[in-house]
Design a protein around this motif. Sequence first.
Motif, PDB file in Angstrom:
ATOM      1  N   ASP A  51      -9.850  -0.663  -6.948  1.00 20.14           N
ATOM      2  CA  ASP A  51      -9.871  -1.303  -5.632  1.00 20.14           C
ATOM      3  C   ASP A  51     -11.153  -2.084  -5.394  1.00 20.14           C
ATOM      4  OD1 ASP A  51      -7.409  -0.194  -5.290  1.00 20.14           O
ATOM      5  OD2 ASP A  51      -7.846   0.679  -3.329  1.00 20.14           O
ATOM      6  N   ASP A  54     -10.590  -5.291  -7.423  1.00 20.82           N
ATOM      7  CA  ASP A  54      -9.513  -6.139  -6.888  1.00 20.82           C
ATOM      8  C   ASP A  54      -9.718  -6.538  -5.431  1.00 20.82           C
ATOM      9  OD1 ASP A  54      -8.230  -6.002  -9.285  1.00 20.82           O
ATOM     10  OD2 ASP A  54      -6.556  -4.777  -8.603  1.00 20.82           O
ATOM     11  N   ARG A  55     -10.884  -6.244  -4.855  1.00 19.02           N
ATOM     12  CA  ARG A  55     -11.042  -6.380  -3.404  1.00 19.02           C
ATOM     13  C   ARG A  55     -10.752  -7.789  -2.894  1.00 19.02           C
ATOM     14  NH1 ARG A  55     -15.781  -6.311  -6.006  1.00 19.02           N
ATOM     15  NH2 ARG A  55     -17.537  -7.619  -5.345  1.00 19.02           N
ATOM     16  N   GLN A  57      -8.771 -10.199  -4.372  1.00 15.50           N
ATOM     17  CA  GLN A  57      -7.346 -10.495  -4.508  1.00 15.50           C
ATOM     18  C   GLN A  57      -6.521  -9.666  -3.533  1.00 15.50           C
ATOM     19  OE1 GLN A  57      -6.168 -12.962  -6.526  1.00 15.50           O
ATOM     20  NE2 GLN A  57      -4.215 -12.626  -5.501  1.00 15.50           N
ATOM     21  N   ASP A  58      -6.927  -8.407  -3.324  1.00 19.86           N
ATOM     22  CA  ASP A  58      -6.198  -7.546  -2.390  1.00 19.86           C
ATOM     23  C   ASP A  58      -6.278  -8.066  -0.960  1.00 19.86           C
ATOM     24  OD1 ASP A  58      -5.301  -5.809  -4.303  1.00 19.86           O
ATOM     25  OD2 ASP A  58      -6.809  -4.264  -3.935  1.00 19.86           O
ATOM     26  N   ASP A  61      -3.200 -10.227  -1.180  1.00 20.35           N
ATOM     27  CA  ASP A  61      -1.913  -9.638  -1.556  1.00 20.35           C
ATOM     28  C   ASP A  61      -1.662  -8.260  -0.959  1.00 20.35           C
ATOM     29  OD1 ASP A  61      -1.449 -11.863  -3.122  1.00 20.35           O
ATOM     30  OD2 ASP A  61      -2.216 -10.930  -4.953  1.00 20.35           O
ATOM     31  N   ARG A  62      -2.714  -7.451  -0.816  1.00 20.32           N
ATOM     32  CA  ARG A  62      -2.554  -6.072  -0.341  1.00 20.32           C
ATOM     33  C   ARG A  62      -3.593  -5.764   0.739  1.00 20.32           C
ATOM     34  NH1 ARG A  62       0.179  -3.025  -4.242  1.00 20.32           N
ATOM     35  NH2 ARG A  62       0.256  -1.432  -2.624  1.00 20.32           N
ATOM     36  N   ARG A  65      -4.762  -2.128   1.920  1.00 22.56           N
ATOM     37  CA  ARG A  65      -5.540  -1.186   1.118  1.00 22.56           C
ATOM     38  C   ARG A  65      -6.884  -0.880   1.781  1.00 22.56           C
ATOM     39  NH1 ARG A  65      -4.531  -2.737  -5.308  1.00 22.56           N
ATOM     40  NH2 ARG A  65      -2.667  -1.437  -5.535  1.00 22.56           N
ATOM     41  N   THR A 168       3.684  -7.434  -6.192  1.00 21.30           N
ATOM     42  CA  THR A 168       3.515  -8.402  -5.113  1.00 21.30           C
ATOM     43  C   THR A 168       4.509  -9.562  -5.173  1.00 21.30           C
ATOM     44  OG1 THR A 168       1.836  -9.622  -6.381  1.00 21.30           O
ATOM     45  CG2 THR A 168       1.059  -7.891  -4.884  1.00 21.30           C
ATOM     46  N   ARG A 223       7.493  -1.521  -5.753  1.00 19.75           N
ATOM     47  CA  ARG A 223       6.473  -0.525  -5.400  1.00 19.75           C
ATOM     48  C   ARG A 223       7.087   0.874  -5.351  1.00 19.75           C
ATOM     49  NH1 ARG A 223       4.445  -4.936  -2.307  1.00 19.75           N
ATOM     50  NH2 ARG A 223       5.585  -4.335  -0.415  1.00 19.75           N
TER      51      ARG A 223
END
Length: 270
Positions: A51, A54-55, A57-58, A61-62, A65, A168, A223
């Motif tokens: 995490d 990926d912070r 990109q998240d 996309d997410r 999180r 995603t 998911r």
Amino acid sequence: MRALLELVRAPAALSVPGDTMAGAAAAGSPVRAGTALASTLLYWAGMALNDWSDRHQDALDRPERPVPSGRISPATALATAVGCTGAGLLAAFVADGRRGLGLAGLLAGAVWAYDLALKRTAAGPSAMAACRVLDVMLGAGGAARAVPTALAIGAHTYGISVLGRAETKGATGATIRGALAACATAAALVAWTCPGAPLAGYVTTAGRALAGLRADPDPARVRQAVRLSIVALIPLQAAAVAGHGRPAQSVALLAAAPFGGRLSRLVATS
């Protein structure tokens, strides 16, 4: 506290001790609680590092999180990864001396390499699978006889990683076929190593995770399939443990599967 549990994917950690139990059973050695603890800590380290890595990109996309939502700071996520890595290495050393430390060091290196460099490359699924292979070998104390069992669990993990890349955007037919092939390979390896191993539970659980994707491969279903595939690791591990003559341990592992499934509906595992 909930944000921290989400950061390390706490429910998914129920699938981790089974790696060391399967490795120990395949090697004919006793299960060490300290080794299982080391395995869990290194898993949590990988999730937190994931995490942190990926912070950005998240955030696109997410955003739900813990890090992009602001519930956990990037510094805290990185500190959690470092702290869990150090604690995992220490636990492995206490449990199995230099051999344990060496194997845990290889696993930690693979985890960090995956999260920081390999995840978004073509080698990503193989690198993730290698982490689980090394986790099983940690439980086996490096015994060569445990390699087929380790490869079986690695094959299933490869399938999870292939699916995870579609969380995603949704799954393609090739993605679904790849995940199914990985599950079939995992079952075949356990059946070859342990003729008569009780694989029905694994085949049913893994099949249920993937069957719905053929009709509806959208991101939400992917998911869900990833969550179910993580839970499916437990009956795979249990089959390997039982196949190596430890039915009581196999039953104990299977008892954790429904609990893991319920927790995964409360705290994200993917």
